[in-house]
Scaffold this active site. Sequence first.
Site, PDB file in Angstrom:
ATOM      1  N   ASP A 148      30.349  80.305  62.003  1.00 47.29           N
ATOM      2  CA  ASP A 148      30.949  80.045  60.691  1.00 47.29           C
ATOM      3  C   ASP A 148      30.841  81.313  59.835  1.00 47.29           C
ATOM      4  OD1 ASP A 148      32.140  78.524  58.697  1.00 47.29           O
ATOM      5  OD2 ASP A 148      30.260  77.637  58.003  1.00 47.29           O
TER       6      ASP A 148
ATOM      7  N   GLU B 179      34.189  85.774  58.223  1.00 52.26           N
ATOM      8  CA  GLU B 179      35.349  86.560  57.709  1.00 52.26           C
ATOM      9  C   GLU B 179      34.918  87.973  57.315  1.00 52.26           C
ATOM     10  OE1 GLU B 179      34.460  83.462  56.612  1.00 52.26           O
ATOM     11  OE2 GLU B 179      35.877  82.540  57.992  1.00 52.26           O
TER      12      GLU B 179
ATOM     13  N   ASP C 179      38.190  74.509  56.422  1.00 57.84           N
ATOM     14  CA  ASP C 179      37.903  73.460  55.436  1.00 57.84           C
ATOM     15  C   ASP C 179      39.161  72.827  54.844  1.00 57.84           C
ATOM     16  OD1 ASP C 179      35.365  74.224  55.981  1.00 57.84           O
ATOM     17  OD2 ASP C 179      35.047  75.295  54.096  1.00 57.84           O
TER      18      ASP C 179
HETATM   19  O1  MIG Z   1      30.282  77.323  52.781  1.00 61.07           O
HETATM   20  O2  MIG Z   1      28.075  75.053  57.081  1.00 61.07           O
HETATM   21  O3  MIG Z   1      33.980  75.665  57.449  1.00 61.07           O
HETATM   22  O4  MIG Z   1      32.789  73.478  58.662  1.00 61.07           O
HETATM   23  O5  MIG Z   1      30.437  72.449  57.523  1.00 61.07           O
HETATM   24  C1  MIG Z   1      30.561  76.280  53.654  1.00 61.07           C
HETATM   25  C2  MIG Z   1      28.677  74.278  56.115  1.00 61.07           C
HETATM   26  C3  MIG Z   1      29.971  76.569  55.004  1.00 61.07           C
HETATM   27  C4  MIG Z   1      32.021  76.010  56.115  1.00 61.07           C
HETATM   28  C5  MIG Z   1      32.596  75.456  57.385  1.00 61.07           C
HETATM   29  C6  MIG Z   1      32.258  73.998  57.478  1.00 61.07           C
HETATM   30  C7  MIG Z   1      30.765  73.825  57.462  1.00 61.07           C
HETATM   31  C8  MIG Z   1      30.201  74.419  56.169  1.00 61.07           C
HETATM   32  N1  MIG Z   1      30.579  75.835  56.093  1.00 61.07           N
END
Ligand code: MIG
Length: 763
Positions: free
Chosen positions: A410, A413, A482
């Site tokens: 996650d 980016e 998201d």
């Molecule tokens: O700032 O880890 O896209 O799937 O549950 C949010 C928490 C961080 C973004 C991901 C999402 C995940 C969430 N993450």
Amino acid sequence: MQLLEEIDGFLKTFGDGMLKDRISYSLTRDRYDSIYYKKLNMKKIGRFLSAEKSNKYVYFHFENYDLKVEARGDGVFKFSWTDGPKLPVENIEFDDLQLHDNTVSVGNYSISLDENGLYLKDQDGKLIYQGYIPDFNEVLSQSLRIFGDDLFSGLGEKAGPINLRGHVYRLWNHDAKGSYGPDSDPLYLNIPVLLHLHDDVSYLIFFENAGDATVDIGFSREDKVTFYFKSKPMVYYVITGDIKSIYSKFSEITGKPYRPPYWAFGFQQSRYSYMSSAEVRSIVDRFNELGIPLSAIYLDIDYMDEFKVFTFNSDRFWDVKDLTKYLGERGVRLITIMEPNVKMEPGYTIYDEAVKNGYFIKYPDGNIFYAPVWPLMAAFPDFSRNDVREWWGKKYDFMKKNGVSGFWHDMNEPAIFVAWGDNSMALSAAQSNGSHSEVHNLFGYYMDKAAYDHLSKTERPFILSRSGWAGISRYAWIWTGDTETSWKEMKQNLLTILHMSASGISLTGCDIGGFVGSPDAELFIRWLQSAIFYPLFRVHSNKKSKRREPWEFGEKYLGIIRDIIKLRHSFLPQIYSEAISSSITGIPMIRPVYWYSSNPDMLLVDDEYLFGDSILVAPIFSEHSTSRIVKLPPGLWYNLYSDEKVFGEIKVEAPLNMIPIYIRSGSIIARDEGKLILHVFHSEEGESAKIYIDAGGEDSELDISVSKDGKINIHRGSSIKAVTIKFHGVYVKGITINGNTKYIEDNLFEIEEGVNELQLIFQ
Ligand code: MIG
């Protein structure tokens, strides 16, 4: 003004102690960028002077630049105007070019030049591509000509309509800040690649560029697409041919999808977050009790100790090893989220090692780049470096020792919590392959590569990533991030996935039910159905969403949900086979209808998709709807449930428990129905297939063909024993093997081990 709004919005959401970190980061970043970030300042290209052949390639000399042209007779062309940071593309072999009167020829193609640009034509003189002479100054811009009623698709993960024409998009990997819906841009994964379809002729253009870019697709000028790049290089490929071959050739440049493990295609359950081992156990138990297949379950960020990557919170997950053993005995894998940010905390091993070895990204003056994310102030490994990737990759061994089977990347980016400005890294931050401004879109890609390169030494990894770049399927799967929970967004996911396919990405999916919000039973079921053949089949939701395990919607819907998941699992052999095939050919698995029909009516079909060549899915995308129109590509199709043969445009009834699925006549589909069954869908021309079967981590190949007059030839790898066949669309009375005839029932029979040939007896 914008700054105040952002601070205001952010205070509403957080209003916490992170404010200081955010402000301090945003100020530091602005200070560094004002000193070190420099816009391009490029000379104009100038007049065309001459053409010259040198070795296999051709140079077009201009006053200030030399355009290098390389090409292959099968329709791959490379145009290099400038140098720039080294990007992860393969060096493919090009053919010897001919040059006459400033015209280059190779195979059946020619490239010529005038003051308006470059023309690529086929042997009949048909224009395939026209690219104008680029314009260089503070940005590098390249325009392409739009010919007529053209369709555009690609650019990576775009929440746009099926045809991107008439819109402007930005290519800058970007955390959508927790929620997005249709038309939000940019998202987490962007690639300067665009499919241009016109008049039956298509080409794909791909720019080797990982910096910030804007693409205007016939918005400012109806007859032009323009790419604007803020950084170098200006190097691009034009690939033409039939559409599948385009993606095959593209994958030679950017890499082919990797071979995932079989289990990864099964149903996956996730939530932000399952908070303890006990909770995970009880959910898995419930799946078992209710007889619902479950392949994997996820731990989101709360499993970590203070959001430190490669740690477990010892109050909530003190017994991970036991947990993974418990799950393993029930056929369920554990997948954990992994962050690219490393908490700034002396004494924390990962942090200390990276500081000591100089692995973190630094500002140009040598100071480590720090920015707040989940663990507050954190630093970021420079994944573009081999040594850093090797070091990072080995850290996954700790997770493996705890029995973790898959990894979810996650925030890569990379996402940063800012007080103002872009929510990513400073443009001036220095990476081994360039300044962050030049290589931003590769950050996630290299994090995925770090994990993949290490894990793949001993197994087929499962890596799910939010960000990436061209060729990302060679290391990881991608989900659409998201998304909001709405009917519109459920459909948008299909379109976004189709744009990813058009960008060469094969392993894709979305949060079933949407990330932010709580779908009612109807929306959840339709969403699950729409995703039935998405490579990733995962339910995930946000913290504040209502629970979304299959039984949460009540007794009334449990049966329907269970049946959908079971239907998915029955198709796993086919899905897996297609994934292996995609890893060989490079052709993405999820395909738009327009790949299979040149009928202009079919061009904009945006509510259906094909899985491979043979399966068409027509989900229900509107509320309270129980029927729809299905437009089928040419040929005869079988209704999956009734075996009815249909073609053209049809209306189908689809009550809540039904998802319209059609199988192309002439195909052979592998399903798991307690045992492996090959379903043969009869056509006048016969049927054939190459199927890859999972044999405990290895692939066994099975080739089967049925001729018009009913002769079956079958060749299979040694691990495949007896094979069961079921015929559809024709009555098979019996089979003859070595002169012995046997009568059969239900169109069903078995081909024993060692039998390679047999004759069908039709009615
Ligand atoms: O700032 O880890 O896209 O799937 O549950 C949010 C928490 C961080 C973004 C991901 C999402 C995940 C969430 N993450």
